[in-house]
Design a protein around this motif. Structure first.
Motif, PDB file in Angstrom:
ATOM      1  N   ALA A  62      -0.696  13.335   0.355  1.00  0.00           N
ATOM      2  CA  ALA A  62       0.129  12.298   0.976  1.00  0.00           C
ATOM      3  C   ALA A  62       1.039  11.666  -0.074  1.00  0.00           C
ATOM      4  N   VAL A  63       2.248  11.341   0.328  1.00  0.00           N
ATOM      5  CA  VAL A  63       3.193  10.644  -0.545  1.00  0.00           C
ATOM      6  C   VAL A  63       3.695   9.421   0.211  1.00  0.00           C
ATOM      7  N   ARG A  64       3.433   8.248  -0.358  1.00  0.00           N
ATOM      8  CA  ARG A  64       3.932   7.013   0.243  1.00  0.00           C
ATOM      9  C   ARG A  64       5.103   6.523  -0.595  1.00  0.00           C
ATOM     10  N   THR A  80      -4.939   2.666   1.212  1.00  0.00           N
ATOM     11  CA  THR A  80      -4.534   4.070   1.324  1.00  0.00           C
ATOM     12  C   THR A  80      -3.541   4.339   2.439  1.00  0.00           C
ATOM     13  N   GLU A  81      -3.484   3.495   3.444  1.00  0.00           N
ATOM     14  CA  GLU A  81      -2.563   3.700   4.566  1.00  0.00           C
ATOM     15  C   GLU A  81      -1.178   3.201   4.156  1.00  0.00           C
ATOM     16  N   GLY A  82      -0.342   4.109   3.698  1.00  0.00           N
ATOM     17  CA  GLY A  82       0.960   3.789   3.124  1.00  0.00           C
ATOM     18  C   GLY A  82       1.781   2.729   3.823  1.00  0.00           C
ATOM     19  N   PRO A  83       2.076   2.866   5.120  1.00  0.00           N
ATOM     20  CA  PRO A  83       2.915   1.876   5.796  1.00  0.00           C
ATOM     21  C   PRO A  83       2.336   0.465   5.831  1.00  0.00           C
ATOM     22  N   LEU A  84       1.024   0.310   5.668  1.00  0.00           N
ATOM     23  CA  LEU A  84       0.426  -1.027   5.688  1.00  0.00           C
ATOM     24  C   LEU A  84       0.798  -1.866   4.464  1.00  0.00           C
ATOM     25  N   ARG A 100       5.427  11.894   3.075  1.00  0.00           N
ATOM     26  CA  ARG A 100       4.674  13.100   3.439  1.00  0.00           C
ATOM     27  C   ARG A 100       3.256  12.686   3.780  1.00  0.00           C
ATOM     28  N   ARG A 101       2.685  13.287   4.801  1.00  0.00           N
ATOM     29  CA  ARG A 101       1.300  13.026   5.165  1.00  0.00           C
ATOM     30  C   ARG A 101       0.391  13.973   4.380  1.00  0.00           C
ATOM     31  N   GLY A 102      -0.885  13.595   4.272  1.00  0.00           N
ATOM     32  CA  GLY A 102      -1.847  14.386   3.517  1.00  0.00           C
ATOM     33  C   GLY A 102      -2.186  15.711   4.173  1.00  0.00           C
ATOM     34  N   LEU A 104       9.297   3.390  -4.964  1.00  0.00           N
ATOM     35  CA  LEU A 104       8.411   4.242  -5.761  1.00  0.00           C
ATOM     36  C   LEU A 104       7.725   5.227  -4.839  1.00  0.00           C
ATOM     37  N   ARG A 105       7.614   6.449  -5.283  1.00  0.00           N
ATOM     38  CA  ARG A 105       6.893   7.484  -4.535  1.00  0.00           C
ATOM     39  C   ARG A 105       5.559   7.713  -5.226  1.00  0.00           C
ATOM     40  N   GLU A 106       4.474   7.549  -4.468  1.00  0.00           N
ATOM     41  CA  GLU A 106       3.127   7.689  -5.008  1.00  0.00           C
ATOM     42  C   GLU A 106       2.393   8.794  -4.254  1.00  0.00           C
ATOM     43  N   ARG A 107       1.930   9.795  -5.009  1.00  0.00           N
ATOM     44  CA  ARG A 107       1.255  10.959  -4.426  1.00  0.00           C
ATOM     45  C   ARG A 107      -0.254  10.841  -4.601  1.00  0.00           C
TER      46      ARG A 107
END
Length: 150
Positions: free
Chosen positions: A57-59, A26-30, A46-48, A68-71
């Motif tokens: 949140a959008v990673r 769940t931690e996008g940058p990881l 975007r943060r949650g 890819l953008r995942e919400r």
């Protein structure tokens, strides 16, 4: 004419506890630490709303210029994460659910499902193969990272 609907499921077992896998997923940058070579770049667009990795949140993951953008649309701490594609034209109505279930051995049973509607009629089987292959790879990398503590 609406396209056909497709779905897939990938299952893995980890020796790590659910909270470890959940945090990594769940931690996008990881994603860029464990998802290589498929995911080279990962960041928050975007943060949650209530939790940085939570609903809203959008990673962004991938390799520029293809990110890819995942919400995140549902978030149950250490248990379940649901996300959709935000703005992707590859498929329609993509929805992925990742379940983290403690098992009797002290580890985690991971189940990663996805479903979508083909964007262009006839392209569904190719999109299904690509998404299933990507999730098989990413789930294996996720388990490996959790199990080795990297």
């Amino acid at each position: 004419m609406p396209g056909r609907r497709y779905s897939f499921e990938v299952n893995r077992v980890s020796t790590a506890p659910p909270e470890t896998l959940f945090r990594l997923e769940t931690e996008g940058p990881l994603w860029s630490t464990w998802g290589r070579p498929l995911i080279v770049q990962a960041r928050w667009a975007r943060r949650g709303d209530d939790n940085p990795s939570g609903v809203g949140a959008v990673r962004e993951v991938g390799l520029w210029p293809v990110l890819l953008r995942e919400r995140t649309v549902e978030y149950e701490l250490d248990r379940r994460h649901v996300y959709t594609f935000a703005g992707s034209g590859l498929v329609r109505d993509y929805r992925a659910e990742v379940f983290f279930t403690p098992n009797a051995a002290g580890g985690t049973d991971l189940r990663w499902t996805g479903s979508f509607t083909e964007f262009v009629p006839g392209t569904g089987p190719l999109a299904l193969a690509a998404l299933r292959t990507a999730i098989r790879f990413l789930s294996a990398q996720l388990v490996k990272a959790a199990d080795t503590g990297r």
